[in-house]
Scaffold this active site. Structure first.
Site, short mmCIF file in Angstrom:
data_model
loop_
_atom_site.label_atom_id
_atom_site.label_comp_id
_atom_site.label_asym_id
_atom_site.label_seq_id
_atom_site.Cartn_x
_atom_site.Cartn_y
_atom_site.Cartn_z
N LYS A 175 4.40 11.75 -7.85
CA LYS A 175 3.01 11.86 -7.39
C LYS A 175 2.95 12.44 -5.97
CE LYS A 175 2.38 7.36 -7.81
NZ LYS A 175 3.69 6.89 -8.26
N ARG A 212 -4.82 1.44 -8.62
CA ARG A 212 -3.68 0.82 -9.29
C ARG A 212 -4.08 -0.41 -10.10
NH1 ARG A 212 0.52 2.76 -5.44
NH2 ARG A 212 2.51 2.16 -6.29
N ARG A 267 15.98 9.13 -2.95
CA ARG A 267 14.86 9.71 -2.16
C ARG A 267 15.00 9.45 -0.67
NH1 ARG A 267 8.87 7.97 -3.50
NH2 ARG A 267 9.80 5.90 -3.39
N ARG A 323 13.07 4.45 2.29
CA ARG A 323 12.10 3.35 2.26
C ARG A 323 12.76 2.01 1.94
NH1 ARG A 323 7.18 5.66 -1.33
NH2 ARG A 323 7.33 3.56 -2.20
N ARG A 364 8.60 -3.16 -8.91
CA ARG A 364 7.47 -2.21 -8.83
C ARG A 364 7.09 -1.72 -10.23
NH1 ARG A 364 10.27 1.67 -4.73
NH2 ARG A 364 8.54 3.12 -5.10
#
Ligand code: AP5
Length: 217
Positions: free
Chosen positions: A14, A88, A127, A161, A172
């Site tokens: 996203k 969400r 990431r 992160r 998550r």
């Protein structure tokens, strides 16, 4: 002007696609994750309250995120808004509908980025992002051209992160399936849902998103 929601589990791509739309179409990216991380680093009272929740992979309260989005939508965007990671939950989706109606606007598309859960661990654990401009990279699929230096702004402040661990990702994902995935049916029933293959190469995903956005012209 086009307002679009990018919907998908953590690591679906996203943020990567939202950043491309900002550059290519002059749209404004509204990422509640980025807003909350900014609040965390600022050390504000709200930032301190949400830090632990986010690091665990739980969702922050609807009240907080709707408040953040309301504040950002007060600044108009001629190119339209990209909602990245918002809504969400069903109450967030209803609140967004109300906020857009108050502005005399609507939602042009909801794009579900479909991915295989098994691919997400590799995406998330590889990431890193630029702490200065937010550009998203990956150890294998999208490394910086010069190691340790952001391609977009030249900063050397590249970060990982706190919630990008395999354990937090599983949490998550559970939150996504319990609370966010019902939005797929919600927007389908409203006739606003489009799907793209989020596992394709980044440029192929971008082309599929462009096709959806341009089909409404
Ligand atoms: P948030 O920041 O929104 O995180 P997320 O939804 O979990 O999504 P990610 O940012 O992890 O993934 P992405 O889909 O943007 O993938 P990306 O493009 O980076 O939320 C974080 C937390 O904040 C939540 O857990 C919650 O606590 C809180 N929060 C946020 N919004 C909230 C809300 N509305 N309500 C309540 N709480 C909220 O890509 C991932 C990696 O894959 C990158 O390395 C990238 O380079 C790579 N990649 C991307 N596309 C491709 C491709 N096509 N091929 C190969 N690699 C690719």
């Amino acid at each position: 002007m086009v307002n679009v929601i990018l919907l998908g589990p953590p690591g679906a791509g996203k943020g990567t696609q939202a950043k491309k739309l900002v550059v290519e179409r002059g749209m404004v990216q509204l990422s509640t994750g980025d807003m909350l991380r900014e609040a965390k680093t600022s050390g504000s009272e709200m930032g301190l309250r949400v830090a632990e929740v986010m690091d665990r992979g739980d969702l922050v309260t609807d009240e907080i995120v709707i408040g953040l989005i309301r504040e950002k939508m007060a600044t108009p965007s001629a190119g339209g808004f990209i909602f990245d990671g918002f809504p969400r939950t069903l109450p967030q989706a209803d609140a967004l509908g109300d906020l857009l109606a108050q502005l005399g606007q609507g939602l042009d598309a909801v794009i579900e980025m479909q991915v295989d859960d098994a691919a997400l661990v590799a995406r998330i654990t590889g990431r890193y992002t630029c702490g200065n401009c937010g550009q998203v990279y990956h150890d294998k699929t999208r490394p910086t051209k010069v190691a340790g230096v952001c391609d977009a702004c030249g900063s050397t402040d590249l970060k990982r992160r706190a919630d990008d661990t395999e354990e937090a990702l599983r949490h998550r994902l559970m939150e996504y399936y319990k609370k966010t995935s019902p939005l797929v049916g919600y927007y389908y029933a409203k006739g606003q849902l489009a799907t793209v293959d989020g596992l394709a190469e980044m440029d192929v995903v971008s082309a599929a998103i462009a096709k959806v956005l341009d089909s409404g012209d």
